[in-house]
Design a protein around this motif. Structure first.
Motif, PDB file in Angstrom:
ATOM      1  N   LEU A 141      74.659   3.027  21.244  1.00  0.00           N
ATOM      2  CA  LEU A 141      74.659   3.387  19.885  1.00  0.00           C
ATOM      3  C   LEU A 141      73.315   2.419  19.166  1.00  0.00           C
ATOM      4  CD1 LEU A 141      78.043   3.024  19.196  1.00  0.00           C
ATOM      5  CD2 LEU A 141      77.036   4.863  19.387  1.00  0.00           C
ATOM      6  N   GLN A 142      72.671   2.956  18.599  1.00  0.00           N
ATOM      7  CA  GLN A 142      71.384   2.208  17.809  1.00  0.00           C
ATOM      8  C   GLN A 142      71.462   2.375  16.369  1.00  0.00           C
ATOM      9  OE1 GLN A 142      68.927   0.334  19.543  1.00  0.00           O
ATOM     10  NE2 GLN A 142      68.747  -0.404  17.074  1.00  0.00           N
ATOM     11  N   ALA A 143      71.866   1.261  15.718  1.00  0.00           N
ATOM     12  CA  ALA A 143      72.149   1.057  14.223  1.00  0.00           C
ATOM     13  C   ALA A 143      70.667   0.879  13.621  1.00  0.00           C
ATOM     14  CB  ALA A 143      73.008   0.288  13.695  1.00  0.00           C
ATOM     15  N   SER A 144      70.227   1.563  12.299  1.00  0.00           N
ATOM     16  CA  SER A 144      69.107   1.226  11.549  1.00  0.00           C
ATOM     17  C   SER A 144      69.302   1.448  10.294  1.00  0.00           C
ATOM     18  CB  SER A 144      68.048   1.997  12.253  1.00  0.00           C
ATOM     19  OG  SER A 144      68.382   3.674  11.935  1.00  0.00           O
ATOM     20  N   GLY A 145      68.367   0.927   9.549  1.00  0.00           N
ATOM     21  CA  GLY A 145      68.263   1.340   8.104  1.00  0.00           C
ATOM     22  C   GLY A 145      68.767   0.135   7.018  1.00  0.00           C
ATOM     23  N   GLY A 146      68.983  -1.074   7.844  1.00  0.00           N
ATOM     24  CA  GLY A 146      69.171  -2.202   7.111  1.00  0.00           C
ATOM     25  C   GLY A 146      67.913  -2.583   6.351  1.00  0.00           C
ATOM     26  N   LEU A 184      72.456   3.415   6.035  1.00  0.00           N
ATOM     27  CA  LEU A 184      72.506   3.102   7.350  1.00  0.00           C
ATOM     28  C   LEU A 184      72.561   4.284   8.279  1.00  0.00           C
ATOM     29  CD1 LEU A 184      74.533  -0.057   7.429  1.00  0.00           C
ATOM     30  CD2 LEU A 184      71.983   0.166   6.790  1.00  0.00           C
ATOM     31  N   SER A 185      71.847   4.451   9.403  1.00  0.00           N
ATOM     32  CA  SER A 185      72.147   5.357  10.530  1.00  0.00           C
ATOM     33  C   SER A 185      72.545   4.966  11.784  1.00  0.00           C
ATOM     34  CB  SER A 185      70.780   6.150  10.631  1.00  0.00           C
ATOM     35  OG  SER A 185      70.387   6.856   9.439  1.00  0.00           O
ATOM     36  N   CYS A 186      73.158   5.388  12.448  1.00  0.00           N
ATOM     37  CA  CYS A 186      73.670   5.135  14.041  1.00  0.00           C
ATOM     38  C   CYS A 186      73.284   6.219  14.860  1.00  0.00           C
ATOM     39  CB  CYS A 186      74.994   4.505  13.902  1.00  0.00           C
ATOM     40  SG  CYS A 186      75.643   4.407  15.357  1.00  0.00           S
ATOM     41  N   ALA A 187      72.517   6.456  15.615  1.00  0.00           N
ATOM     42  CA  ALA A 187      72.328   7.420  16.650  1.00  0.00           C
ATOM     43  C   ALA A 187      72.852   6.860  18.126  1.00  0.00           C
ATOM     44  CB  ALA A 187      70.688   7.430  16.823  1.00  0.00           C
ATOM     45  N   ALA A 188      73.526   7.922  18.537  1.00  0.00           N
ATOM     46  CA  ALA A 188      74.269   8.006  19.610  1.00  0.00           C
ATOM     47  C   ALA A 188      73.737   8.680  20.792  1.00  0.00           C
ATOM     48  CB  ALA A 188      75.879   8.210  19.406  1.00  0.00           C
TER      49      ALA A 188
END
Length: 123
Positions: free
Chosen positions: A3-8, A19-23
């Motif tokens: 899982l990779q969170a981004s957007g902060g 925020l986005s979380c790509a799985a």
């Protein structure tokens, strides 16, 4: 599953972030997804969750009406739209995945957790 969170980022009070979380999961649609956050010196807390079918969403009282969780199974991504941000929303935000989960408020119910993304809200 990775899982990779981004957007902060840094935003003024009253502003918005998504925020986005790509799985990496092949069957992303079979996972309930949750967002949690942890502020310095505080315990980790539940923010929002969405069931594996996407039909149910859950929110912490502190964010209800301001945050919206959603998912795009075609993109293997879960989102957290954050509006009307407050300084007390400042924290590292984490996403988590729970296979065939219902959208638990407890991190230990989740099978996978990603690295966090920092959200800072200035007053």
């Amino acid at each position: 599953v990775q899982l990779q969170a981004s957007g902060g980022g840094l935003v003024q009070a009253g502003g918005s972030l998504r925020l986005s979380c790509a799985a990496s999961a092949r069957t992303f649609s079979n996972y309930a997804m949750g967002w949690f956050r942890q502020a310095p010196g505080k315990e980790r807390e539940f923010v929002a969750a969405i069931s594996w079918g996407g039909g149910r969403t859950y929110y912490a009282d502190s964010v209800k009406g301001r945050f919206t969780i959603s998912r795009d199974n075609a993109k293997n991504t879960v989102y957290l739209q954050m509006n009307s941000l407050k300084p007390e929303d400042t924290a590292v935000y984490y996403c988590a995945a729970d296979h065939f989960g219902g959208g638990s408020r407890y991190m230990n119910h989740y099978d996978y957790r990603g690295q966090g993304t920092q959200v800072t809200v200035s007053s």
